[in-house]
Design a protein around this motif. Structure first.
Motif, PDB file in Angstrom:
ATOM      1  N   TYR A  91       0.832  -1.200   0.000  1.00  0.00           N
ATOM      2  CA  TYR A  91       0.000   0.000   0.000  1.00  0.00           C
ATOM      3  C   TYR A  91       0.868   1.253   0.000  1.00  0.00           C
ATOM      4  O   TYR A  91       1.865   1.343   0.724  1.00  0.00           O
ATOM      5  CB  TYR A  91      -0.889   0.042   1.239  1.00  0.00           C
ATOM      6  CG  TYR A  91      -1.910  -1.064   1.315  1.00  0.00           C
ATOM      7  CD1 TYR A  91      -1.630  -2.260   1.953  1.00  0.00           C
ATOM      8  CD2 TYR A  91      -3.176  -0.900   0.736  1.00  0.00           C
ATOM      9  CE1 TYR A  91      -2.573  -3.272   2.029  1.00  0.00           C
ATOM     10  CE2 TYR A  91      -4.126  -1.904   0.807  1.00  0.00           C
ATOM     11  CZ  TYR A  91      -3.812  -3.088   1.458  1.00  0.00           C
ATOM     12  OH  TYR A  91      -4.758  -4.090   1.524  1.00  0.00           O
ATOM     13  N   CYS A  92       0.430   2.205  -0.757  1.00  0.00           N
ATOM     14  CA  CYS A  92       1.050   3.524  -0.779  1.00  0.00           C
ATOM     15  C   CYS A  92       0.296   4.434   0.196  1.00  0.00           C
ATOM     16  O   CYS A  92      -0.930   4.370   0.299  1.00  0.00           O
ATOM     17  CB  CYS A  92       0.971   4.081  -2.203  1.00  0.00           C
ATOM     18  SG  CYS A  92       1.563   5.761  -2.401  1.00  0.00           S
ATOM     19  N   ASN A  93       1.040   5.266   0.885  1.00  0.00           N
ATOM     20  CA  ASN A  93       0.456   6.203   1.839  1.00  0.00           C
ATOM     21  C   ASN A  93       1.079   7.573   1.610  1.00  0.00           C
ATOM     22  O   ASN A  93       2.282   7.682   1.389  1.00  0.00           O
ATOM     23  CB  ASN A  93       0.736   5.723   3.260  1.00  0.00           C
ATOM     24  CG  ASN A  93       0.369   6.752   4.299  1.00  0.00           C
ATOM     25  OD1 ASN A  93       1.152   7.646   4.616  1.00  0.00           O
ATOM     26  ND2 ASN A  93      -0.831   6.622   4.837  1.00  0.00           N
ATOM     27  N   ALA A  94       0.244   8.603   1.655  1.00  0.00           N
ATOM     28  CA  ALA A  94       0.751   9.958   1.451  1.00  0.00           C
ATOM     29  C   ALA A  94       0.139  10.896   2.468  1.00  0.00           C
ATOM     30  O   ALA A  94      -1.067  10.817   2.755  1.00  0.00           O
ATOM     31  CB  ALA A  94       0.433  10.440   0.035  1.00  0.00           C
ATOM     32  N   LEU A  95       0.958  11.757   2.995  1.00  0.00           N
ATOM     33  CA  LEU A  95       0.503  12.741   3.969  1.00  0.00           C
ATOM     34  C   LEU A  95       0.412  14.099   3.299  1.00  0.00           C
ATOM     35  O   LEU A  95       1.402  14.596   2.748  1.00  0.00           O
ATOM     36  CB  LEU A  95       1.472  12.807   5.147  1.00  0.00           C
ATOM     37  CG  LEU A  95       1.200  13.889   6.185  1.00  0.00           C
ATOM     38  CD1 LEU A  95      -0.094  13.595   6.929  1.00  0.00           C
ATOM     39  CD2 LEU A  95       2.362  14.009   7.160  1.00  0.00           C
ATOM     40  N   ASP A  96      -0.781  14.676   3.320  1.00  0.00           N
ATOM     41  CA  ASP A  96      -0.948  16.041   2.845  1.00  0.00           C
ATOM     42  C   ASP A  96      -0.355  16.953   3.912  1.00  0.00           C
ATOM     43  O   ASP A  96      -0.838  16.983   5.045  1.00  0.00           O
ATOM     44  CB  ASP A  96      -2.433  16.354   2.627  1.00  0.00           C
ATOM     45  CG  ASP A  96      -2.649  17.721   2.008  1.00  0.00           C
ATOM     46  OD1 ASP A  96      -1.953  18.684   2.398  1.00  0.00           O
ATOM     47  OD2 ASP A  96      -3.511  17.839   1.143  1.00  0.00           O
ATOM     48  N   SER A  97       0.688  17.680   3.559  1.00  0.00           N
ATOM     49  CA  SER A  97       1.425  18.458   4.554  1.00  0.00           C
ATOM     50  C   SER A  97       0.692  19.714   4.999  1.00  0.00           C
ATOM     51  O   SER A  97       1.120  20.371   5.949  1.00  0.00           O
ATOM     52  CB  SER A  97       2.802  18.817   4.008  1.00  0.00           C
ATOM     53  OG  SER A  97       2.690  19.541   2.805  1.00  0.00           O
ATOM     54  N   VAL A  98      -0.408  20.038   4.344  1.00  0.00           N
ATOM     55  CA  VAL A  98      -1.195  21.211   4.756  1.00  0.00           C
ATOM     56  C   VAL A  98      -2.368  20.770   5.630  1.00  0.00           C
ATOM     57  O   VAL A  98      -2.552  21.267   6.744  1.00  0.00           O
ATOM     58  CB  VAL A  98      -1.702  21.989   3.536  1.00  0.00           C
ATOM     59  CG1 VAL A  98      -2.612  23.129   3.976  1.00  0.00           C
ATOM     60  CG2 VAL A  98      -0.528  22.528   2.727  1.00  0.00           C
ATOM     61  N   SER A  99      -3.145  19.823   5.149  1.00  0.00           N
ATOM     62  CA  SER A  99      -4.313  19.358   5.900  1.00  0.00           C
ATOM     63  C   SER A  99      -3.947  18.307   6.947  1.00  0.00           C
ATOM     64  O   SER A  99      -4.734  18.036   7.855  1.00  0.00           O
ATOM     65  CB  SER A  99      -5.354  18.767   4.956  1.00  0.00           C
ATOM     66  OG  SER A  99      -4.864  17.576   4.374  1.00  0.00           O
ATOM     67  N   LEU A 100      -2.752  17.694   6.800  1.00  0.00           N
ATOM     68  CA  LEU A 100      -2.277  16.615   7.677  1.00  0.00           C
ATOM     69  C   LEU A 100      -3.177  15.386   7.605  1.00  0.00           C
ATOM     70  O   LEU A 100      -3.233  14.587   8.540  1.00  0.00           O
ATOM     71  CB  LEU A 100      -2.141  17.092   9.117  1.00  0.00           C
ATOM     72  CG  LEU A 100      -1.177  18.251   9.334  1.00  0.00           C
ATOM     73  CD1 LEU A 100      -1.073  18.585  10.815  1.00  0.00           C
ATOM     74  CD2 LEU A 100       0.199  17.956   8.747  1.00  0.00           C
ATOM     75  N   ILE A 101      -3.850  15.220   6.486  1.00  0.00           N
ATOM     76  CA  ILE A 101      -4.658  14.026   6.258  1.00  0.00           C
ATOM     77  C   ILE A 101      -3.785  12.976   5.594  1.00  0.00           C
ATOM     78  O   ILE A 101      -3.031  13.264   4.666  1.00  0.00           O
ATOM     79  CB  ILE A 101      -5.870  14.356   5.370  1.00  0.00           C
ATOM     80  CG1 ILE A 101      -6.810  15.331   6.093  1.00  0.00           C
ATOM     81  CG2 ILE A 101      -6.620  13.082   4.997  1.00  0.00           C
ATOM     82  CD1 ILE A 101      -7.961  15.809   5.234  1.00  0.00           C
ATOM     83  N   ASN A 102      -3.919  11.741   6.070  1.00  0.00           N
ATOM     84  CA  ASN A 102      -3.226  10.608   5.481  1.00  0.00           C
ATOM     85  C   ASN A 102      -4.124   9.956   4.430  1.00  0.00           C
ATOM     86  O   ASN A 102      -5.304   9.698   4.694  1.00  0.00           O
ATOM     87  CB  ASN A 102      -2.889   9.554   6.535  1.00  0.00           C
ATOM     88  CG  ASN A 102      -1.448   9.631   6.977  1.00  0.00           C
ATOM     89  OD1 ASN A 102      -0.534   9.679   6.160  1.00  0.00           O
ATOM     90  ND2 ASN A 102      -1.240   9.653   8.270  1.00  0.00           N
ATOM     91  N   TYR A 103      -3.564   9.674   3.288  1.00  0.00           N
ATOM     92  CA  TYR A 103      -4.315   9.022   2.225  1.00  0.00           C
ATOM     93  C   TYR A 103      -3.682   7.660   1.926  1.00  0.00           C
ATOM     94  O   TYR A 103      -2.459   7.492   2.048  1.00  0.00           O
ATOM     95  CB  TYR A 103      -4.317   9.873   0.961  1.00  0.00           C
ATOM     96  CG  TYR A 103      -5.071  11.171   1.119  1.00  0.00           C
ATOM     97  CD1 TYR A 103      -4.424  12.344   1.491  1.00  0.00           C
ATOM     98  CD2 TYR A 103      -6.454  11.224   0.900  1.00  0.00           C
ATOM     99  CE1 TYR A 103      -5.116  13.528   1.646  1.00  0.00           C
ATOM    100  CE2 TYR A 103      -7.143  12.409   1.048  1.00  0.00           C
ATOM    101  CZ  TYR A 103      -6.475  13.556   1.426  1.00  0.00           C
ATOM    102  OH  TYR A 103      -7.165  14.732   1.579  1.00  0.00           O
ATOM    103  N   TRP A 104      -4.538   6.722   1.521  1.00  0.00           N
ATOM    104  CA  TRP A 104      -4.088   5.374   1.202  1.00  0.00           C
ATOM    105  C   TRP A 104      -4.518   4.998  -0.203  1.00  0.00           C
ATOM    106  O   TRP A 104      -5.608   5.366  -0.652  1.00  0.00           O
ATOM    107  CB  TRP A 104      -4.688   4.368   2.181  1.00  0.00           C
ATOM    108  CG  TRP A 104      -4.166   4.484   3.571  1.00  0.00           C
ATOM    109  CD1 TRP A 104      -4.672   5.238   4.591  1.00  0.00           C
ATOM    110  CD2 TRP A 104      -3.012   3.825   4.110  1.00  0.00           C
ATOM    111  NE1 TRP A 104      -3.916   5.091   5.722  1.00  0.00           N
ATOM    112  CE2 TRP A 104      -2.889   4.216   5.455  1.00  0.00           C
ATOM    113  CE3 TRP A 104      -2.079   2.936   3.581  1.00  0.00           C
ATOM    114  CZ2 TRP A 104      -1.873   3.759   6.284  1.00  0.00           C
ATOM    115  CZ3 TRP A 104      -1.064   2.472   4.399  1.00  0.00           C
ATOM    116  CH2 TRP A 104      -0.953   2.883   5.735  1.00  0.00           C
TER     117      TRP A 104
END
Length: 114
Positions: A91-104
């Protein structure tokens, strides 16, 4: 909102290599830390590697190399000398550095078998 799409998984023999890719798309996001996790059947999801926006990598497995292309909003995982125990959904995971939401992402299956 960010969408992550992984690709590059498949069936490979022990000792082989695979390169996973993850593309991030959407609007109004700034991707910071990007990570790869994996989950084998019956096991918990475990951390594999991470890379920050500046390109500093961290991997728990010396056979794996993480990299990224900030212009394309993509992250990659080069996996060498694969072993049967590497079999898992990655799985790929990314952190939006502005909203601090983690996406998968939805995951890509890697199977190492002869």
């Amino acid at each position: 909102q960010v969408q992550l799409v992984e690709s590059g998984g498949g069936l490979v023999q022990p000792g082989g290599s695979l390169r996973l890719s993850c593309a991030a798309s959407g609007s109004r996001f700034t991707i910071g830390l990007m990570r790869w996790y994996r989950q084998a059947p019956g096991n918990e999801r475990e951390f594999v590697a991470s890379i920050n926006r500046g390109g500093e990598p961290h991997s728990v497995e010396g056979r794996f190399t993480i990299s990224r292309d900030n212009m394309k909003n993509e992250v990659y995982l080069q996996m060498n000398n694969l072993k049967p125990e590497d079999t898992a959904v990655y799985y790929c995971n990314a952190l939006d550095s502005v909203s601090l939401i983690n996406y998968w992402g939805q995951g890509t299956q890697v199977t190492v078998s002869s």
